[in-house]
Write a protein that holds these residues in place. Sequence first.
Motif, PDB file in Angstrom:
ATOM      1  N   GLU A  56      44.299  27.283  36.911  1.00 60.70           N
ATOM      2  CA  GLU A  56      44.449  25.812  36.800  1.00 60.70           C
ATOM      3  C   GLU A  56      43.275  25.098  37.488  1.00 60.70           C
ATOM      4  O   GLU A  56      42.694  24.178  36.944  1.00 60.70           O
ATOM      5  CB  GLU A  56      45.766  25.412  37.463  1.00 60.70           C
ATOM      6  N   VAL A  57      42.866  25.593  38.660  1.00 66.28           N
ATOM      7  CA  VAL A  57      41.822  24.924  39.458  1.00 66.28           C
ATOM      8  C   VAL A  57      40.430  25.188  38.893  1.00 66.28           C
ATOM      9  O   VAL A  57      39.543  24.341  38.977  1.00 66.28           O
ATOM     10  CB  VAL A  57      41.906  25.359  40.944  1.00 66.28           C
ATOM     11  N   LYS A  58      40.235  26.373  38.265  1.00 70.04           N
ATOM     12  CA  LYS A  58      38.910  26.794  37.770  1.00 70.04           C
ATOM     13  C   LYS A  58      37.825  26.554  38.837  1.00 70.04           C
ATOM     14  O   LYS A  58      36.845  25.852  38.593  1.00 70.04           O
ATOM     15  CB  LYS A  58      38.542  26.066  36.469  1.00 70.04           C
ATOM     16  N   PRO A  59      38.001  27.120  40.003  1.00 73.74           N
ATOM     17  CA  PRO A  59      37.068  26.850  41.106  1.00 73.74           C
ATOM     18  C   PRO A  59      35.691  27.491  40.910  1.00 73.74           C
ATOM     19  O   PRO A  59      35.596  28.569  40.314  1.00 73.74           O
ATOM     20  CB  PRO A  59      37.773  27.457  42.314  1.00 73.74           C
ATOM     21  N   THR A  60      34.649  26.856  41.406  1.00 75.91           N
ATOM     22  CA  THR A  60      33.326  27.496  41.421  1.00 75.91           C
ATOM     23  C   THR A  60      32.966  27.912  42.846  1.00 75.91           C
ATOM     24  O   THR A  60      32.075  28.717  43.043  1.00 75.91           O
ATOM     25  CB  THR A  60      32.244  26.539  40.870  1.00 75.91           C
ATOM     26  N   ALA A  61      33.675  27.350  43.845  1.00 73.44           N
ATOM     27  CA  ALA A  61      33.454  27.737  45.247  1.00 73.44           C
ATOM     28  C   ALA A  61      34.806  28.022  45.882  1.00 73.44           C
ATOM     29  O   ALA A  61      35.639  27.119  46.005  1.00 73.44           O
ATOM     30  CB  ALA A  61      32.736  26.636  46.003  1.00 73.44           C
ATOM     31  N   VAL A  62      35.037  29.302  46.233  1.00 71.81           N
ATOM     32  CA  VAL A  62      36.303  29.752  46.801  1.00 71.81           C
ATOM     33  C   VAL A  62      36.070  30.335  48.193  1.00 71.81           C
ATOM     34  O   VAL A  62      35.080  31.051  48.416  1.00 71.81           O
ATOM     35  CB  VAL A  62      36.965  30.832  45.910  1.00 71.81           C
ATOM     36  N   LEU A  63      36.947  29.992  49.122  1.00 71.46           N
ATOM     37  CA  LEU A  63      36.951  30.615  50.451  1.00 71.46           C
ATOM     38  C   LEU A  63      38.273  31.343  50.634  1.00 71.46           C
ATOM     39  O   LEU A  63      39.341  30.746  50.412  1.00 71.46           O
ATOM     40  CB  LEU A  63      36.799  29.550  51.558  1.00 71.46           C
ATOM     41  N   GLU A  64      38.196  32.625  51.022  1.00 68.19           N
ATOM     42  CA  GLU A  64      39.403  33.387  51.359  1.00 68.19           C
ATOM     43  C   GLU A  64      39.338  33.726  52.837  1.00 68.19           C
ATOM     44  O   GLU A  64      38.312  34.241  53.317  1.00 68.19           O
ATOM     45  CB  GLU A  64      39.478  34.680  50.540  1.00 68.19           C
ATOM     46  N   LEU A  65      40.399  33.426  53.571  1.00 63.38           N
ATOM     47  CA  LEU A  65      40.499  33.774  54.987  1.00 63.38           C
ATOM     48  C   LEU A  65      41.477  34.945  55.072  1.00 63.38           C
ATOM     49  O   LEU A  65      42.677  34.778  54.881  1.00 63.38           O
ATOM     50  CB  LEU A  65      40.990  32.572  55.800  1.00 63.38           C
ATOM     51  N   GLY A  66      40.925  36.145  55.361  1.00 62.44           N
ATOM     52  CA  GLY A  66      41.744  37.343  55.404  1.00 62.44           C
ATOM     53  C   GLY A  66      41.513  38.201  54.182  1.00 62.44           C
ATOM     54  O   GLY A  66      42.117  37.974  53.139  1.00 62.44           O
ATOM     55  N   THR A  67      40.638  39.194  54.301  1.00 63.11           N
ATOM     56  CA  THR A  67      40.265  40.071  53.187  1.00 63.11           C
ATOM     57  C   THR A  67      41.190  41.294  53.102  1.00 63.11           C
ATOM     58  O   THR A  67      41.656  41.650  52.025  1.00 63.11           O
ATOM     59  CB  THR A  67      38.816  40.572  53.350  1.00 63.11           C
ATOM     60  N   TYR A  68      41.425  41.928  54.251  1.00 61.07           N
ATOM     61  CA  TYR A  68      42.146  43.208  54.375  1.00 61.07           C
ATOM     62  C   TYR A  68      41.463  44.218  53.460  1.00 61.07           C
ATOM     63  O   TYR A  68      40.281  44.483  53.624  1.00 61.07           O
ATOM     64  CB  TYR A  68      43.643  43.018  54.137  1.00 61.07           C
ATOM     65  N   CYS A  69      42.158  44.722  52.408  1.00 63.51           N
ATOM     66  CA  CYS A  69      41.514  45.725  51.529  1.00 63.51           C
ATOM     67  C   CYS A  69      40.959  45.106  50.250  1.00 63.51           C
ATOM     68  O   CYS A  69      40.680  45.822  49.281  1.00 63.51           O
ATOM     69  CB  CYS A  69      42.507  46.831  51.199  1.00 63.51           C
ATOM     70  N   ALA A  70      40.818  43.790  50.239  1.00 63.20           N
ATOM     71  CA  ALA A  70      40.200  43.035  49.142  1.00 63.20           C
ATOM     72  C   ALA A  70      41.053  42.979  47.875  1.00 63.20           C
ATOM     73  O   ALA A  70      40.540  42.698  46.796  1.00 63.20           O
ATOM     74  CB  ALA A  70      38.811  43.585  48.804  1.00 63.20           C
ATOM     75  N   TYR A  71      42.364  43.199  48.001  1.00 63.15           N
ATOM     76  CA  TYR A  71      43.252  43.108  46.828  1.00 63.15           C
ATOM     77  C   TYR A  71      43.188  41.706  46.231  1.00 63.15           C
ATOM     78  O   TYR A  71      42.877  41.534  45.048  1.00 63.15           O
ATOM     79  CB  TYR A  71      44.693  43.462  47.242  1.00 63.15           C
ATOM     80  N   SER A  72      43.452  40.669  47.045  1.00 59.42           N
ATOM     81  CA  SER A  72      43.442  39.296  46.515  1.00 59.42           C
ATOM     82  C   SER A  72      42.013  38.844  46.223  1.00 59.42           C
ATOM     83  O   SER A  72      41.791  38.045  45.309  1.00 59.42           O
ATOM     84  CB  SER A  72      44.115  38.339  47.503  1.00 59.42           C
ATOM     85  N   THR A  73      41.058  39.354  46.962  1.00 64.10           N
ATOM     86  CA  THR A  73      39.642  39.067  46.730  1.00 64.10           C
ATOM     87  C   THR A  73      39.256  39.446  45.301  1.00 64.10           C
ATOM     88  O   THR A  73      38.683  38.652  44.556  1.00 64.10           O
ATOM     89  CB  THR A  73      38.769  39.856  47.725  1.00 64.10           C
ATOM     90  N   VAL A  74      39.598  40.670  44.921  1.00 63.24           N
ATOM     91  CA  VAL A  74      39.300  41.193  43.584  1.00 63.24           C
ATOM     92  C   VAL A  74      40.128  40.461  42.536  1.00 63.24           C
ATOM     93  O   VAL A  74      39.624  40.066  41.478  1.00 63.24           O
ATOM     94  CB  VAL A  74      39.566  42.721  43.529  1.00 63.24           C
ATOM     95  N   ARG A  75      41.403  40.219  42.860  1.00 61.68           N
ATOM     96  CA  ARG A  75      42.301  39.549  41.893  1.00 61.68           C
ATOM     97  C   ARG A  75      41.782  38.147  41.562  1.00 61.68           C
ATOM     98  O   ARG A  75      41.718  37.760  40.399  1.00 61.68           O
ATOM     99  CB  ARG A  75      43.711  39.483  42.497  1.00 61.68           C
ATOM    100  N   ILE A  76      41.361  37.409  42.591  1.00 59.11           N
ATOM    101  CA  ILE A  76      40.867  36.045  42.385  1.00 59.11           C
ATOM    102  C   ILE A  76      39.498  36.076  41.704  1.00 59.11           C
ATOM    103  O   ILE A  76      39.280  35.392  40.701  1.00 59.11           O
ATOM    104  CB  ILE A  76      40.789  35.284  43.730  1.00 59.11           C
ATOM    105  N   ALA A  77      38.586  36.897  42.240  1.00 56.74           N
ATOM    106  CA  ALA A  77      37.214  36.926  41.710  1.00 56.74           C
ATOM    107  C   ALA A  77      37.178  37.322  40.231  1.00 56.74           C
ATOM    108  O   ALA A  77      36.336  36.827  39.474  1.00 56.74           O
ATOM    109  CB  ALA A  77      36.356  37.873  42.535  1.00 56.74           C
TER     110      ALA A  77
END
Length: 214
Positions: A56-77
Motif C-alpha cells: 500500500e505504501v510503495k516506499p522508496t526509503a525504508v528503515l528497519e530497527l531490528g534485523t535478527y536473521c533478516a527474515y522481515s528484511t528479506v520479506r520487505i525488500a
Amino acid sequence: TGSTRPQRILRAVQKNATRGDPCSVVKAIDDYCRHKEWAMNVGDEKGCIVDSVVSEVKPTAVLELGTYCAYSTVRIASLLSPNAKLITLEFNSDYAAIAREVIAWAGLQDKIQLVEGASGEWIPRLKEEFGIETFDLIFLDHWKDRYLPDTKLLEKCGLLRPGTVLLADNVICPGTPDYLDYVRNSQQYKSKFFKSHLEYTQEEDGLEKSVFLG
Ligand SMILES: O=C(NCCCOCn1ccc2cnccc21)c1cc(-c2ccc(F)cc2)cc(O)c1O
Ligand SMILES: [Mg+2]
C-alpha cells in the motif's frame, strides 16, 4: 561448542531455499521456526500484514530497527521497487553476521544496507551517512522499550514527513505500552491496530500502523 539458533536458521536457508529467490528464503525460515525451533521472526501470519502495508505504501526509503536473521528484511525488500532502498539496524554483531548471509542468499544485497549499532547512536547519523531525507516506512522490531524514545528521536532528527508510516511489531507480546499510548493519543499520528498472533504460536499479538501527520 554447539551452533547458535541463528546459525541453525541460516543452515536451514542454505539447505532448503533457492539462491536468489527471496520467497523460498522466507518459506525456509518459517518452516524451520514453525516445525523445528521457535525464533523471533515476524513470521508468516504477521508477515502477510507487513506485506499488505508495504504494498500500500510503495516506499522508496525504508528503515528497519531490528534485523535478527533478516527474515522481515528479506520479506520487505522483495516487495520494493527497483530503485527503493532498505536500511536495517542490528545491535548484535552475531545476528548481523548471519543476517548478511541470509540477505546474500536471497540476492537482495543491492537493496539492503545493514548497519551494526544502537538506534540511539545511529538515527541521528542517517541523514548524513546515507543521504536520507525522510523515510516512507519504518518497521520497529527491536528492543520494545526503545520504540517510544526512538520514535521521538526520529521526529527530532527530521526523518519523518507527513505520510510516513510507522509499523510496529509486538505491540501486545512482549508489548510496548508506552509506545502504543503515545501514537494512539498524539495529534501527530493516525494509528490503527492489526490483531494477529505471536509468530508460530496462538498467543495474542499484533502490529500497530501509525501514520505521521506532521
Ligand atoms: O525482543 C524482540 N526483538 C528485539 C531483539 C533485540 O533487538 C535489539 N536491537 C536490534 C536493533 C537494535 C538497535 N538499537 C538497539 C537495540 C537493537 C522480540 C521478542 C519476542 C518474544 C516474544 C515472546 C517471548 F516469550 C519471547 C520473545 C518476539 C518478537 O517478535 C521480538 O521482536
Ligand atoms: Mg518482533
